[in-house]
Structures are given as C-alpha cells and as structure tokens.
Design an enzyme around this catalytic site. Structure first.
Site, PDB file in Angstrom:
ATOM      1  N   ARG A 123       0.846  -1.187   0.000  1.00 29.91           N
ATOM      2  CA  ARG A 123       0.000   0.000   0.000  1.00 29.91           C
ATOM      3  C   ARG A 123       0.885   1.241   0.000  1.00 29.91           C
ATOM      4  NH1 ARG A 123      -5.799  -1.289   2.935  1.00 29.91           N
ATOM      5  NH2 ARG A 123      -6.535  -2.411   1.090  1.00 29.91           N
ATOM      6  N   GLN A 133      -1.294   2.251  -5.874  1.00 36.70           N
ATOM      7  CA  GLN A 133      -2.716   2.394  -5.569  1.00 36.70           C
ATOM      8  C   GLN A 133      -3.603   1.876  -6.696  1.00 36.70           C
ATOM      9  OE1 GLN A 133      -3.241   6.531  -4.585  1.00 36.70           O
ATOM     10  NE2 GLN A 133      -2.831   6.198  -2.413  1.00 36.70           N
ATOM     11  N   ASP A 164      -4.056  -1.996  -6.616  1.00 33.54           N
ATOM     12  CA  ASP A 164      -4.481  -2.584  -5.339  1.00 33.54           C
ATOM     13  C   ASP A 164      -5.853  -3.255  -5.467  1.00 33.54           C
ATOM     14  OD1 ASP A 164      -5.102  -3.207  -2.729  1.00 33.54           O
ATOM     15  OD2 ASP A 164      -4.542  -1.257  -1.913  1.00 33.54           O
ATOM     16  N   SER A 223      -8.265  -2.962  -2.340  1.00 34.04           N
ATOM     17  CA  SER A 223      -9.003  -1.706  -2.235  1.00 34.04           C
ATOM     18  C   SER A 223     -10.159  -1.648  -3.218  1.00 34.04           C
ATOM     19  CB  SER A 223      -8.061  -0.520  -2.461  1.00 34.04           C
ATOM     20  OG  SER A 223      -7.161  -0.382  -1.393  1.00 34.04           O
ATOM     21  N   TYR A 268      -2.939  -0.951   7.667  1.00 40.23           N
ATOM     22  CA  TYR A 268      -3.874  -1.929   8.205  1.00 40.23           C
ATOM     23  C   TYR A 268      -3.968  -1.792   9.715  1.00 40.23           C
ATOM     24  CZ  TYR A 268      -3.648  -4.321   3.697  1.00 40.23           C
ATOM     25  OH  TYR A 268      -3.713  -4.626   2.368  1.00 40.23           O
TER      26      TYR A 268
END
Length: 376
Positions: A121, A126, A129, A132, A229
C-alpha cells in the site's frame, strides 16, 4: 508474449480477470491475449465481445497453450495450467496464508506466482491494489444488502400520515470497505456512526458526515499497523471498546462490520450477548464472515436470526456485483503488468519494491519473505 485467462472454477466466483477494455490495452503493448470460452459470461461479457476486442477465444487447452502470463481472480489449481510455458507468471489472488499448500504446489510446478493481495500500500501501487478496489464494492453492497433485509425505510420521510424516522447505521471498521459503507448509507438517508481502532480515521468519518464513536482516555493505542492496516489491540483497549460499543449497538438499526487483520482470523467485534441488546428487526452485515466473522454466530451465505436480529454476510461479496468488480480487478491487473512492461523484451520486468512484495514463488521455491517469516 501470450496472456491467458481461464474460466474461474471456485464456488460462486462470478468475476473474470480480463475485460475487452483491458484486452485491447494488452494487445496494444504487443501481447497476444487468449480467453477460455464462457469465462466472462457471469460478468456480462460475451465471447463475441472478447473476439471483437481481438482476443483469441477457445477451450481451456487452446487458451493455455504457450501461455507466458496467466491472469485469474482466484488462483487456479496448477494442474489447470498445463500447456503454459515453464516459469510462466500467474497473477491472481492466492490467499497465501490460508492456502499455503497451493503456494507450494505452484513452486513445485515451476510457475512464478504473483499474489495480488500482497500488493504494497504505497502511492504508486494504488491503481494496482485489488483489495481496495474490491473492498470498495463490498462496502457498497453490504449496505444495499442490509437495506434489502431491513424491514423499514432508510431516510426520514415526512408524510401526511406521519413521520418515518431515519435508520441508524453503525459501521465498525473504517478501511476502504467501511468508508464506502458510510458513504452509501449516508446517500440512502441514514443517520450514520462509525468506529475504528485507528484514531486517524476520525477525520475520515467526519468528512463523510458520520459521527465518530471512539474510545477515549486510553493512551498510546493508535491501532495503525504497517501498510495502513489495523493491528491487534491491547486487552485494556479491547475492554474499553467493548463497553462503548455495547451501549451504542443497542440503539442501532443496522450494523456493518468490516474488520480484518491480514494473515489472521477476523477479530470478534460483536458477541451474542451484545446482539441480545439490539432491537428486534435490526440487521447486522458481517463483511468478514469468510475469514471467521466479526459477529458471533454469523454464517457465510446464510441468514441467521438471533434474539430477533438478522445476521447476514456473503462468502464473496464482490462477486455479487460481478460486472463492476471484474472491470476494476481487470484494470488493477493491467495497471500492474503494464507499469513494468519492457518494450525491448516484450514482457513485464518487475522491480524489487513491488515485485518482491507480491512474488510468492520463483525457480521452484517459495521466495516471499512474509511467508518465510511466518515459518509456514
């Protein structure tokens, strides 16, 4: 460079790792793209749509023949990859901690397994991902599914016959899924509150117009682990949070739980005793049910009623919105592979920062540090 995509075989998996949009982009890079017939049907993508995009459509054997890269949503059994070239890259979700035997099988088969859920992350990753992108849809669907089960309306309604009060929605866990759940519940007109073990999420909750519910005066507990996280909390914090949440739960109509800790069973957020304090007709959606559940007694893909409260949760929530989930997942894969595409070699050449993070196997061995550190 031949890229192959097979039909997903995991139970209730409706997503596909390739769309006509991403197929055209891979072909523009100089790749040949092949897909097994019927792979996109559940995601509303026909074989004809693939063919129109320039994809070779055939049976599994034809698709895999000479494959250099295999893309999948859930990693297939290595035996299904017969015909792929030695050392072929396989980009998929692997559940490496829960399915270590599959990782070992990939090593033994000589494939280079790339776990998309291990994507770091960091800013430049991004767009790659998958956790996500899929969690975003899961948070949306959790609220929609809960609203469908809930026996009342969400927004306040003022009518000639009287006023309908707005539903009270409580979101537990404010990661990507939780934030989308908050936003969706707000759009539907609910009064929304939310909590998280990470104090940094307070402003995010408020920015979406929801009320933050946080434990106060428990010093030194931020709840922030590596990569953004959540981490496991101290006994002191857990007790304080349980007391706070218990009082708040009794006033809620709908609760959405989203808490997960990578590589571990989902933390228990709601006990049977707490469920018993909730109003009859309330609904709890447990987004973590497939990882053991945040809610005591929740069962994947089944509605459980306890103390008059309905508890629901899907084993694979993103798969319930397959068209959009596939589109986002396929873009994640394209963004990942294309970012490292070497024009001279005609293939992706991964770097250390991202490549070493996602690579599980290479040269017949398990090489991922996270797996090796666990001693799994």
């Amino acid at each position: 460079m031949r890229i192959a995509v097979l039909r997903e075989t995991a139970p209730a998996e409706t997503r596909v790792a390739l769309t006509p949009e991403t197929a055209r982009k891979f072909i523009a890079l100089g790749a040949t793209v092949a897909v097994e017939s019927g792979a996109g049907i559940a995601a509303s993508i026909t074989d004809a749509a693939y063919a129109e995009a320039g994809v070779q459509v055939g049976d599994a054997a034809q698709t895999m023949s000479g494959a250099d890269i295999v893309m999948a949503v859930q990693a297939p059994d290595p035996a299904a990859l017969a015909g792929a070239n030695p050392g072929a890259l396989v980009a998929a979700t692997f559940d490496p901690f829960g399915r270590r035997e599959r990782v070992d099988a990939y090593a033994a088969a000589g494939f280079e397994a790339l776990a998309m859920e291990f994507m770091p992350r960091i800013t430049r990753a991004q767009s790659m991902d998958v956790l996500s992108s899929q969690s975003n849809l899961a948070g949306y669907k959790a609220v929609i599914a809960a609203a469908d089960v809930y026996g009342r309306a969400f927004p306040m309604m003022m009518t000639a016959a009287g006023t309908v009060q707005a539903a009270k929605v409580f979101v537990m866990g404010v990661g990507v899924a939780g934030l989308q759940a908050i936003a969706t519940a707000r759009r539907l007109g609910a009064q929304v509150s939310a909590t998280d073990v990470r104090s940094a999420t307070r402003e995010q909750i408020q920015s979406l117009g929801a009320k933050p519910v946080f434990v106060e005066n428990v010093a030194g507990i931020e709840g922030e682990g590596s990569g953004g996280y959540a981490t496991e909390m101290s006994a002191e914090y857990q007790q304080a949070q349980a007391e706070l949440v218990s009082g708040h739960l009794a006033k809620q109509d709908i609760v959405v739980t989203t808490a997960l800790i990578p590589g571990r069973a989902a933390p228990r957020l709601i006990s049977d005793a707490q469920i018993a304090t909730m109003k009859p007709g309330s609904v709890i959606f447990d987004l973590a049910v497939a990882q053991g559940g945040n809610v005591e007694g929740s069962v994947a893909d089944q509605m459980v009623e306890k103390h008059g409260v309905k508890i629901i949760g899907f084993a694979n929530t993103p798969a319930t919105v397959p068209a959009d989930a596939s589109a986002l997942y396929a873009r994640n894969l394209y963004n990942f592979l294309s970012a490292f595409w070497d024009k001279d070699q005609g293939r992706p050449v991964l770097d250390a920062e991202i490549g070493d993070a996602v690579r599980l196997t290479r040269g017949g061995a398990v090489v991922n540090e996270r797996l090796l550190e666990r001693g799994a």
